[in-house]
Design a protein around this motif. Structure first.
Motif, short mmCIF file in Angstrom:
data_model
loop_
_atom_site.label_atom_id
_atom_site.label_comp_id
_atom_site.label_asym_id
_atom_site.label_seq_id
_atom_site.Cartn_x
_atom_site.Cartn_y
_atom_site.Cartn_z
N HIS A 24 -55.60 -11.21 -6.89
CA HIS A 24 -54.17 -10.50 -7.49
C HIS A 24 -54.07 -9.14 -7.01
O HIS A 24 -53.04 -8.66 -6.91
N LEU A 27 -53.41 -9.48 -3.39
CA LEU A 27 -52.00 -9.83 -2.96
C LEU A 27 -51.19 -8.63 -3.43
O LEU A 27 -50.24 -8.25 -2.73
N ALA A 28 -51.39 -7.78 -4.72
CA ALA A 28 -50.74 -6.73 -4.95
C ALA A 28 -50.59 -5.51 -3.96
O ALA A 28 -49.43 -4.85 -3.62
N ASN A 31 -48.36 -6.86 -0.86
CA ASN A 31 -46.89 -6.92 -1.16
C ASN A 31 -46.64 -5.31 -1.13
O ASN A 31 -45.40 -5.26 -0.62
N GLU A 58 -51.72 -16.54 0.14
CA GLU A 58 -50.60 -16.68 -0.95
C GLU A 58 -49.87 -18.00 -1.15
O GLU A 58 -49.88 -18.33 -2.09
N ALA A 126 -41.72 -6.48 -10.38
CA ALA A 126 -41.68 -6.68 -8.83
C ALA A 126 -40.24 -6.34 -8.29
O ALA A 126 -39.99 -6.14 -7.16
N CYS A 190 -50.40 -11.11 -11.42
CA CYS A 190 -50.33 -12.51 -10.89
C CYS A 190 -48.73 -12.88 -11.06
O CYS A 190 -48.01 -13.57 -10.21
N ASN A 193 -46.95 -11.03 -8.32
CA ASN A 193 -47.13 -11.62 -7.06
C ASN A 193 -46.61 -12.93 -6.80
O ASN A 193 -46.03 -13.40 -5.69
N THR A 194 -46.41 -13.70 -7.81
CA THR A 194 -45.93 -15.17 -7.98
C THR A 194 -44.29 -15.07 -7.42
O THR A 194 -43.82 -15.45 -6.72
N THR A 196 -42.85 -12.50 -5.95
CA THR A 196 -42.68 -11.83 -4.83
C THR A 196 -42.80 -13.00 -3.48
O THR A 196 -42.16 -13.15 -2.63
#
Ligand SMILES: [Fe+2]
Ligand SMILES: [Fe+2]
Length: 310
Positions: A24, A27-28, A31, A58, A126, A190, A193-194, A196
């Motif tokens: 995460h 991913l962050a 993003n 992802e 986000a 998380c 990220n979800t 997004t």
């Protein structure tokens, strides 16, 4: 509803990122880079290779999450009225609802504890406005108009002072919070990220609509408790405004979202009901994970008896 306790460390399933925190944080960071405004770069082709690798990661994460939730979706009604009843019941019975953290924030948390909580929340934010904007692409007219109205409220109906994003920024500045990816629990990353992943991926558009609708449905009670907590701690109105506003406005947003976005979509295509439901459960499960992690941190030393988690 399953509880997060039964989730096997959401996100721990790729050989590339062997633990949830690495996944995460990765991913962050990606993003943040891929959504930032940018200029033409000589590295564009190399960036595409990175993007492809991260998109697979992802997608793998989202699909594993979907598989985890699948057993809960079999009973979701596919007629509009039945579906709306199911969806609205999430307010009381959805994952993470009525978490004891919020009564504690309202009545007991110190300013330092409130600041830690808000730092986590700010880092996991986000940007609701951008998520709505990304989600509305190519929607049919009625849902598209509802997302547009919601977006316009996010934009302060054209007045910079009323924009929701900068309003939250003023809380962050006023309380001198310094949110960062590295200083944030992975559960909060998380969640962002979800959200997004769902909003930026067309195959998950229905899940995104469900996830955003779940925010509108469940935010008012939580942000109301935070607003009261900030007031008790003597924070000025400027720092509380974002929470006070959403405690009321999101009740209206939720009603409109359900009637004007969810109902027409399910009426037009009953098979999307389960996908919308899935997105809502994803969002609420991410929230539940956050609350549990926050309590683990905040209550580690002085566990309050009154608000003890079940
Ligand atoms: Fe908002
Ligand atoms: Fe809202």
């Amino acid at each position: 509803m399953i509880s997060v306790n039964k989730l096997a460390r959401l996100g721990v399933f790729t050989p590339e990122f062997p633990d949830a925190e690495a996944l995460h944080q990765g991913l962050a960071r990606w993003n943040r880079r891929r959504l930032a405004i940018a200029k033409p770069s000589r590295d564009w082709a190399a960036d595409l290779n990175t993007d492809m690798r991260m998109l697979r990661l992802e997608g793998g994460f989202v699909e594993a999450f979907r598989a985890l939730l699948a057993p809960q979706l079999a009973a979701v009604p596919e007629d509009a009225a039945g579906f709306l009843g199911w969806f609205e019941a999430l307010k009381d019975t959805g994952p993470g609802q009525w978490d004891p953290l919020f009564a504690w924030l309202e009545n007991e948390a110190s300013l330092e504890q409130m600041r830690w909580f808000l730092t986590q929340e700010a880092a996991g934010e986000a940007g609701f406005d951008d998520l709505v904007a990304l989600t509305q692409i190519k929607l049919p007219p009625r849902p598209k108009l509802e997302l547009a109205r919601n977006y316009w409220d996010e934009m302060g109906r054209g007045a910079e002072g009323g924009m929701h994003g900068p309003m939250l920024e003023r809380t962050v500045k006023g309380l001198e919070l310094t949110p960062s990816i590295e200083g944030t629990v992975w559960q909060s990353l998380c969640l962002a990220n979800t959200m997004t992943a769902l909003a930026t991926t067309r195959r998950y558009v229905y899940q995104s609509i469900g996830a955003l609708g779940a925010v509108e449905l469940t935010a008012p009670t939580r942000v109301g408790a935070v607003a009261e907590g900030l007031k008790r701690l003597g924070c000025p109105p400027e720092q509380r405004k974002y929470f006070v506003l959403h405690a009321q406005l999101d009740i209206e947003h939720s009603r409109a979202w359900n009637a004007e976005a969810l109902a027409p979509l399910v009426e037009a295509d009953p098979s999307c009901a389960r996908l919308i439901a899935e997105g809502a459960l994803m969002r609420l499960t991410c929230g539940e994970q956050c609350f549990e992690a926050y309590r683990g941190h905040l209550w580690a030393h002085a566990h309050p008896v009154v608000y003890a988690a079940e």
